[in-house]
Design a protein around this motif. Structure first.
Motif, PDB file in Angstrom:
ATOM      1  N   UNK A  64       0.830  -1.208   0.000  1.00 32.57           N
ATOM      2  CA  UNK A  64       0.000   0.000   0.000  1.00 32.57           C
ATOM      3  C   UNK A  64       0.865   1.259   0.000  1.00 32.57           C
ATOM      4  N   UNK A  65       1.943   1.247   0.799  1.00 33.44           N
ATOM      5  CA  UNK A  65       2.821   2.418   0.847  1.00 33.44           C
ATOM      6  C   UNK A  65       3.549   2.633  -0.473  1.00 33.44           C
ATOM      7  N   UNK A  66       3.983   1.523  -1.114  1.00 32.91           N
ATOM      8  CA  UNK A  66       4.634   1.656  -2.412  1.00 32.91           C
ATOM      9  C   UNK A  66       3.674   2.198  -3.459  1.00 32.91           C
ATOM     10  N   UNK A  67       2.433   1.705  -3.437  1.00 31.12           N
ATOM     11  CA  UNK A  67       1.430   2.186  -4.396  1.00 31.12           C
ATOM     12  C   UNK A  67       1.122   3.655  -4.166  1.00 31.12           C
ATOM     13  N   UNK A  68       1.022   4.047  -2.895  1.00 30.78           N
ATOM     14  CA  UNK A  68       0.729   5.448  -2.593  1.00 30.78           C
ATOM     15  C   UNK A  68       1.885   6.352  -3.003  1.00 30.78           C
ATOM     16  N   UNK A  69       3.137   5.830  -2.854  1.00 29.19           N
ATOM     17  CA  UNK A  69       4.290   6.610  -3.270  1.00 29.19           C
ATOM     18  C   UNK A  69       4.334   6.766  -4.791  1.00 29.19           C
ATOM     19  N   UNK A  70       3.860   5.722  -5.490  1.00 24.23           N
ATOM     20  CA  UNK A  70       3.843   5.779  -6.947  1.00 24.23           C
ATOM     21  C   UNK A  70       2.735   6.686  -7.468  1.00 24.23           C
ATOM     22  N   UNK A  71       1.529   6.517  -6.922  1.00 19.68           N
ATOM     23  CA  UNK A  71       0.386   7.300  -7.388  1.00 19.68           C
ATOM     24  C   UNK A  71       0.323   8.606  -6.610  1.00 19.68           C
ATOM     25  N   UNK A  72       1.189   9.513  -6.933  1.00 19.90           N
ATOM     26  CA  UNK A  72       1.231  10.804  -6.255  1.00 19.90           C
ATOM     27  C   UNK A  72       0.087  11.692  -6.736  1.00 19.90           C
ATOM     28  N   UNK A  73      -0.077  12.789  -6.029  1.00 25.49           N
ATOM     29  CA  UNK A  73      -1.135  13.733  -6.388  1.00 25.49           C
ATOM     30  C   UNK A  73      -0.889  14.314  -7.778  1.00 25.49           C
ATOM     31  N   UNK A  74       0.367  14.643  -8.090  1.00 28.19           N
ATOM     32  CA  UNK A  74       0.679  15.204  -9.401  1.00 28.19           C
ATOM     33  C   UNK A  74       0.380  14.208 -10.515  1.00 28.19           C
ATOM     34  N   UNK A  75       0.680  12.934 -10.275  1.00 27.09           N
ATOM     35  CA  UNK A  75       0.395  11.921 -11.291  1.00 27.09           C
ATOM     36  C   UNK A  75      -1.098  11.787 -11.519  1.00 27.09           C
ATOM     37  N   UNK A  76      -1.878  11.764 -10.445  1.00 20.97           N
ATOM     38  CA  UNK A  76      -3.331  11.634 -10.582  1.00 20.97           C
ATOM     39  C   UNK A  76      -3.927  12.852 -11.278  1.00 20.97           C
ATOM     40  N   UNK A  77      -3.412  14.041 -10.968  1.00 19.06           N
ATOM     41  CA  UNK A  77      -3.890  15.245 -11.652  1.00 19.06           C
ATOM     42  C   UNK A  77      -3.565  15.183 -13.143  1.00 19.06           C
ATOM     43  N   UNK A  78      -2.354  14.709 -13.468  1.00 18.66           N
ATOM     44  CA  UNK A  78      -1.952  14.585 -14.867  1.00 18.66           C
ATOM     45  C   UNK A  78      -2.871  13.628 -15.623  1.00 18.66           C
ATOM     46  N   UNK A  79      -3.164  12.475 -15.015  1.00 18.95           N
ATOM     47  CA  UNK A  79      -4.070  11.521 -15.643  1.00 18.95           C
ATOM     48  C   UNK A  79      -5.471  12.093 -15.783  1.00 18.95           C
ATOM     49  N   UNK A  80      -5.943  12.807 -14.766  1.00 19.65           N
ATOM     50  CA  UNK A  80      -7.296  13.376 -14.813  1.00 19.65           C
ATOM     51  C   UNK A  80      -7.414  14.425 -15.920  1.00 19.65           C
ATOM     52  N   UNK A  81      -6.389  15.259 -16.086  1.00 21.79           N
ATOM     53  CA  UNK A  81      -6.434  16.278 -17.135  1.00 21.79           C
ATOM     54  C   UNK A  81      -6.521  15.637 -18.519  1.00 21.79           C
ATOM     55  N   UNK A  82      -5.751  14.570 -18.724  1.00 24.01           N
ATOM     56  CA  UNK A  82      -5.826  13.878 -20.008  1.00 24.01           C
ATOM     57  C   UNK A  82      -7.182  13.270 -20.268  1.00 24.01           C
ATOM     58  N   UNK A  83      -7.833  12.763 -19.207  1.00 24.91           N
ATOM     59  CA  UNK A  83      -9.158  12.159 -19.396  1.00 24.91           C
ATOM     60  C   UNK A  83     -10.236  13.215 -19.636  1.00 24.91           C
ATOM     61  N   UNK A  84     -10.046  14.407 -19.126  1.00 25.97           N
ATOM     62  CA  UNK A  84     -10.979  15.500 -19.463  1.00 25.97           C
ATOM     63  C   UNK A  84     -10.942  15.775 -20.964  1.00 25.97           C
ATOM     64  N   UNK A  85      -9.728  15.791 -21.545  1.00 30.72           N
ATOM     65  CA  UNK A  85      -9.604  15.966 -22.995  1.00 30.72           C
ATOM     66  C   UNK A  85     -10.291  14.825 -23.733  1.00 30.72           C
ATOM     67  N   UNK A  86     -10.138  13.594 -23.249  1.00 29.88           N
ATOM     68  CA  UNK A  86     -10.782  12.452 -23.892  1.00 29.88           C
ATOM     69  C   UNK A  86     -12.298  12.570 -23.845  1.00 29.88           C
ATOM     70  N   UNK A  87     -12.826  13.034 -22.723  1.00 26.93           N
ATOM     71  CA  UNK A  87     -14.280  13.196 -22.613  1.00 26.93           C
ATOM     72  C   UNK A  87     -14.793  14.276 -23.568  1.00 26.93           C
ATOM     73  N   UNK A  88     -14.013  15.336 -23.755  1.00 28.91           N
ATOM     74  CA  UNK A  88     -14.412  16.367 -24.714  1.00 28.91           C
ATOM     75  C   UNK A  88     -14.422  15.810 -26.142  1.00 28.91           C
TER      76      UNK A  88
END
Length: 383
Positions: free
Chosen positions: A23-47
């Protein structure tokens, strides 16, 4: 007398902290910046999904095949918002000052953007939906090559593995389309349609790399203002030559008008938001993120058009997301070369000051995502 020699291995190992859990390794990998980056790309996909749905309704339900007119409406909106903003600016960011320095470069870029939209939309009349989805991925290697040679971006092995997983996910999606018989848009001149898709994907790749360079080194408003100016001008000429008869055939009513308004609004949001994502990530990352747009279109089609469901679609979606995570977790770096940042600039008669040579240039971490990794030097920004 026998002497006992103690080695390092024989000494009991003292650990101050236990090994990190999964769990700690996964949390270290999935940082807030990474999740924001993925979310921004998916907003473009939804558009893009919303744009595809409105285009589908216009073409199939109302027989309004007007790709140039649809793009023209978007460029008009860009002109009204961003070109007028440049017109009222003062100083070097003024519209006239920009045109004086680099008008011909934006003119070429505007033509590339217009024809990229036109070729891909036109291809649906000649080839299958599966072919469009598969061949549209040709833009990814184009972006990779252009970024390597012109933006001097250098990739690591994990980036190629991530991109390969994304393309594998698209292959699963195309396979599901073929198994379920979703061969929409099949025409007699399939090879011609496939070539249109390849040409459009190539032009999209060129446009995205140029856009990344401009928004990171010049201005987002400048790029959108110039696209509004030259895009509306040249698409208006193309509309008058190629689609004036098609516009007369459109059975105008409030439903068609509403679809055109929705399409223009979605396109305007896509053009306005994409530079924001490009400035944070890169053209390659954005193109990989957009591969999920077809998945969102399929999920909407389950309810709107009663598409058949297949588990391969879910597998495709998760494989693409996994590829995006792999790509975004590691930063790319750029080979330091000040010349690449002066290609689109104009010094305005002021002599450029050369920096003293320090031997072998140090690479600077940039572009893909999440700041410098542990152990890397801080980025060296080139003006």
């Amino acid at each position: 007398m026998m002497s006992v020699v103690s080695t390092v291995e024989s000494v009991p190992r003292v650990t101050g902290t236990p090994a990190p859990s999964l769990y700690q390794r996964t949390r270290r990998l999935l940082t807030r910046d990474l999740l924001v980056t993925l979310a921004l790309g998916q907003v473009l996909s939804l558009l893009i999904c919303a744009i595809s749905l409105t285009s589908k309704y216009l073409a199939e339900d109302f027989h309004a095949n007007t790709p140039v007119f649809q793009s023209f409406l978007n460029y008009i909106l860009l002109f009204l918002v961003y070109t007028t903003t440049l017109a009222v600016r003062q100083g070097d960011g003024n519209l006239l000052a920009i045109l004086k320095q680099r008008w011909w470069k934006y003119m070429i870029l505007g033509l590339i953007d217009i024809e990229a939209n036109y070729l891909v939309l036109k291809a649906y009349q000649y080839t299958t939906l599966s072919s469009v989805q598969l061949l549209d991925c040709f833009g990814i290697p184009v972006v990779l090559l252009l970024s390597w040679f012109f933006l001097l971006v250098r990739y690591k092995a994990v980036h190629f593995v991530g991109a390969g997983l994304c393309l594998l996910g698209v292959g699963c999606m195309v396979g599901a389309d073929i198994l379920l018989g979703r061969q929409q848009g099949l025409g007699e001149q399939k090879l011609f349609g496939d070539l249109l898709v390849v040409g459009g994907a190539t032009l999209y790749g060129i446009s995205n790399v140029c856009q990344e360079f401009i928004v990171k080194n010049l201005s987002r408003v400048e790029f959108l203002g110039m696209m509004g100016l030259f895009g509306s001008f040249f698409s208006g000429i193309q509309l008058a030559i190629m689609e004036h008869k098609e516009l007369l055939k459109v059975p105008w009513d409030w439903q068609i008008g509403l679809l055109y308004i929705c399409f223009s609004a979605f396109m305007f949001c896509l053009y306005s938001f994409m530079p924001v994502v490009l400035k944070r990530t890169s053209a390659t990352s954005v193109n990989l993120s957009l591969l999920t747009a077809d998945m969102y279109s399929f999920f909407c089609g389950l309810f709107l058009f009663h598409y058949k469901f297949s588990g391969l679609y879910l597998l495709s979606f998760f494989v693409i997301i996994l590829g995006l995570v792999l790509y975004a977790t590691t930063s790319t770096y750029v080979a330091q070369d000040p010349r690449v940042y002066k290609q689109f600039r104009n010094t305005g008669g002021q002599p450029a000051t050369d920096r003293p040579s320090l031997g072998v240039p140090e690479p600077s971490v940039t572009y893909s995502s999440l700041g410098p990794e542990a152990g890397d030097d801080l980025p060296v920004h080139v003006a």
